[in-house]
Design a protein around this motif. Structure first.
Motif, mmCIF file in Angstrom:
data_model
loop_
_atom_site.group_PDB
_atom_site.id
_atom_site.type_symbol
_atom_site.label_atom_id
_atom_site.label_comp_id
_atom_site.label_asym_id
_atom_site.label_seq_id
_atom_site.Cartn_x
_atom_site.Cartn_y
_atom_site.Cartn_z
ATOM 1 N N GLU A 183 81.531 90.057 37.385
ATOM 2 C CA GLU A 183 81.666 92.240 37.905
ATOM 3 C C GLU A 183 80.920 91.752 39.209
ATOM 4 O O GLU A 183 79.715 92.172 39.164
ATOM 5 C CB GLU A 183 80.702 92.472 36.499
ATOM 6 N N GLU B 157 86.550 98.180 36.276
ATOM 7 C CA GLU B 157 85.444 97.581 36.808
ATOM 8 C C GLU B 157 86.413 96.308 37.509
ATOM 9 O O GLU B 157 87.445 96.179 37.048
ATOM 10 C CB GLU B 157 84.515 96.741 36.483
ATOM 11 N N ALA C 88 74.065 96.876 31.782
ATOM 12 C CA ALA C 88 75.503 97.504 32.457
ATOM 13 C C ALA C 88 75.520 98.738 31.182
ATOM 14 O O ALA C 88 75.980 99.533 32.207
ATOM 15 C CB ALA C 88 76.360 96.594 31.373
HETATM 16 MG MG MG Z 1 78.474 97.471 35.613
#
Ligand code: MG
Ligand code: FA5
Length: 537
Positions: free
Chosen positions: A273, A262, A409
């Motif tokens: 993110e 990421e 996530a």
């Molecule tokens: Mg993600």
């Protein structure tokens, strides 16, 4: 007896979306309000901030073929199976995904089109921008419909042979063509790691390193361009000695890439993110009839980028048809900070209820159905958000991610399967440890296995917070700003669970009357009883 599996009341037996018909079944959980978003196509609307953001990103990938009109209703085969999602992956659950029937969903990510696009084999690089749909929390950075861009770049082994080069050499030649930037990048990760982030058996270390370098350079170039634009839009004269842009790569896990990373950007005090990426699992390419191709892919959220480009404080604004919003964006003019029009007053009301006793025990919901996030209980007593909250504050925080983020996530990544044993050979693909192959020395590629049995509809008896969110959306539409758990406890004698949610009512366009908010709240209370079988306190 009420059908507790449905979250939006009785559904028609068949629905029609833009001329296509779909038979519904007991998996149907998609309300009209979500279907109504399909024709909006914000990423194609001229002068819309999502369109402008899309075009800005596309401009950093010259020669990549763009696909911007792929239809949002896909099969579970496209959305999950083709990508190697295990059968018990949380992303498949009806609490997280909008189904029309057992085999048909609103895509939850643009990766749903990866296999088909590779199969068409029209170009070395492609970009897919589209609306995606997820049942999720309600707050100022989450909306059940948002937009993603997927990108991929592949190389043909035969092509390298014809040129008399190694594949790795050919890729490194392309790395040299990517514009250089002077931003500090933190990347402490090895190019791959046997346990955490394995190399695929079909790729040599040299090939993987070359692809990883091409992926990282390309995505860094894109992100640096965007954040420089965002910085010049938000810079004031007073704050011109801004701290320099910082980005970093973090190891990640996706069922359809390996190794995976990421990219995070340090933005207004937090690591944020921005995208997920990795080396495409070779079984996806093999199954798509392009076994000689190898490559990388990424997926980025367009709202998140647009929110920081323009300092847009609330994700609901993207759906506004108010000219006070729309008139502030132009494809011709340079990017300028969004000026909020007057902020209308918020009004919050609480609703407390006892769960049905069977749901207190989480009803054997199996791994695919997470219990309501218990960690949210004490912390959520926090005050309602204020205008000064960063729109991205619920996203990646390095040290202590809020429970909401942890759940988010999990949607398309989830934890990697543990390595089956230290002595085992490196897994064939990034998707190996899925389910049944722990003892097999050469696990069959999960991406090519169709599910043998349908998922059990195991979620009917237990409580999931997303069902509360869905009812709030149905009753209030965009008049709800956020919904959060403020209290949760278990009765010491009866073992029953009690929950309290705070509903924050606010229109972006006008002041709500007392009477109006009361009516919304009353309707919400009675739907909670009707749909979820809870007992109001
Ligand atoms: Mg993600
Ligand atoms: C995915 O959806 C993967 N398909 C990305 C990918 C593609 C990985 C190709 C590897 C190769 P994830 O669920 O993390 O992953 O979402 C990707 C991005 O979409 C996030 O980084 C974020 O920018 C955005 N995003 C995710 N959920 C939301 C949400 N609820 N609201 C707004 N943006 C979101």
């Amino acid at each position: 007896v009420k059908d507790l599996t449905s979250s939006a009341g009785a559904f028609p037996k068949e629905i029609k979306v833009e001329g296509k018909s779909y038979k519904t079944d007991e998996w149907m959980n998609t309300p009209d309000s979500i279907l109504a978003a399909i024709p909006r196509r914000l990423h194609l609307q001229p002068n819309h901030p999502i369109t402008i953001t899309r075009k800005l990103i596309e401009s950093r990938f010259p020669g990549y073929k763009t696909h911007n009109e792929l239809f949002p209703i896909v099969t579970t085969g496209q959305n999950f199976d083709s990508l190697g999602f295990p059968l018990d992956h949380i992303g498949r659950s009806r609490t997280d995904t909008y189904y029309l029937n057992k085999d048909t969903v609103l895509r939850t990510h643009t990766s749903a089109h990866q296999a088909d696009t590779f199969r068409n084999n029209e170009s070395e690089g492609y970009l897919i921008s589209a609306d995606v749909y997820r049942r999720d929390a309600i707050d100022r950075s989450h909306y059940p419909v948002f937009h993603q861009m997927e990108g991929a770049r592949t190389w043909d082994r035969q092509h390298a042979d014809r040129e008399g080069k190694t594949l790795a050499q050919m890729i490194w030649d392309d790395v040299d063509k990517i514009p250089k930037h002077d931003v500090a990048v933190e990347d402490p990760n090895p190019p791959f790691h046997a346990e955490r982030n394995p190399l695929q058996a079909t790729h040599s270390p040299e090939e993987t390193e070359a692809m990883a370098a091409h992926l990282k350079r390309s995505l860094e170039d894109m992100v640096v361009t965007i954040f420089n634009a965002a910085k010049s839009a938000t810079d004031t004269d007073a704050a011109s000695e801004n701290e320099p842009l910082k980005v970093r790569w973090v190891e990640a896990y996706f069922p359809f890439t390996s190794p995976s990373w990421e990219l995070e950007v340090f933005w207004q005090g937090d690591w944020l993110e921005v995208l997920g990426s990795g080396i495409v699992s070779q079984p996806i390419l093999n199954k798509a009839s392009v076994p000689d191709r190898v490559g990388w892919a990424f997926g980025i959220g367009l709202e998140r980028i647009a929110m920081l480009l323009y300092s847009i404080p609330d994700i609901r604004l993207f759906w506004s048809k108010d000219t006070r919003f729309l008139s502030q964006f132009s494809e011709e003019k340079p990017i300028r900070r969004f000026v909020p029009f007057s902020k209308y007053p918020a009004c919050f009301k609480d609703v407390s209820f006892w769960l049905r006793s069977s749901s207190s025990a989480a009803g054997g919901a199996a791994a695919i159905h997470p219990p309501a996030t218990p960690a949210a209980a004490p912390a959520a007593a926090a005050p309602a958000p204020t205008t000064t909250d960063s729109p991205t504050s619920t996203q990646t925080q390095f040290s202590d991610p809020p429970p909401d983020h942890a759940r988010l996530a999990a949607t398309h990544s989830a934890s990697p399967p543990p390595p089956s044993s230290a002595a085992a050979p490196p897994p064939t693909t990034g998707m190996s440890g899925t389910a049944s192959n722990a003892t097999s020395p050469t696990p069959p590629p999960a991406a090519v296995t169709a599910p043998a049995t349908p998922m059990p509809p195991a979620w009917s008896s237990s409580f999931h917070e997303n069902d509360v969110m869905e009812i709030a959306r149905e009753v209030c539409g965009d008049l709800v700003e956020d919904v959060r758990l403020t209290d949760e406890f278990m009765h010491p004698k009866t073992g029953r669970r009690s929950m309290c949610y705070r509903i924050n009512y606010r229109s972006l366009e006008r002041t709500l009357t007392n009477e109006e908010t009361n009516q919304l709240h009353e309707r919400l209370r009675s739907l909670l009883v009707d749909r979820l079988g809870v007992e109001l306190r």
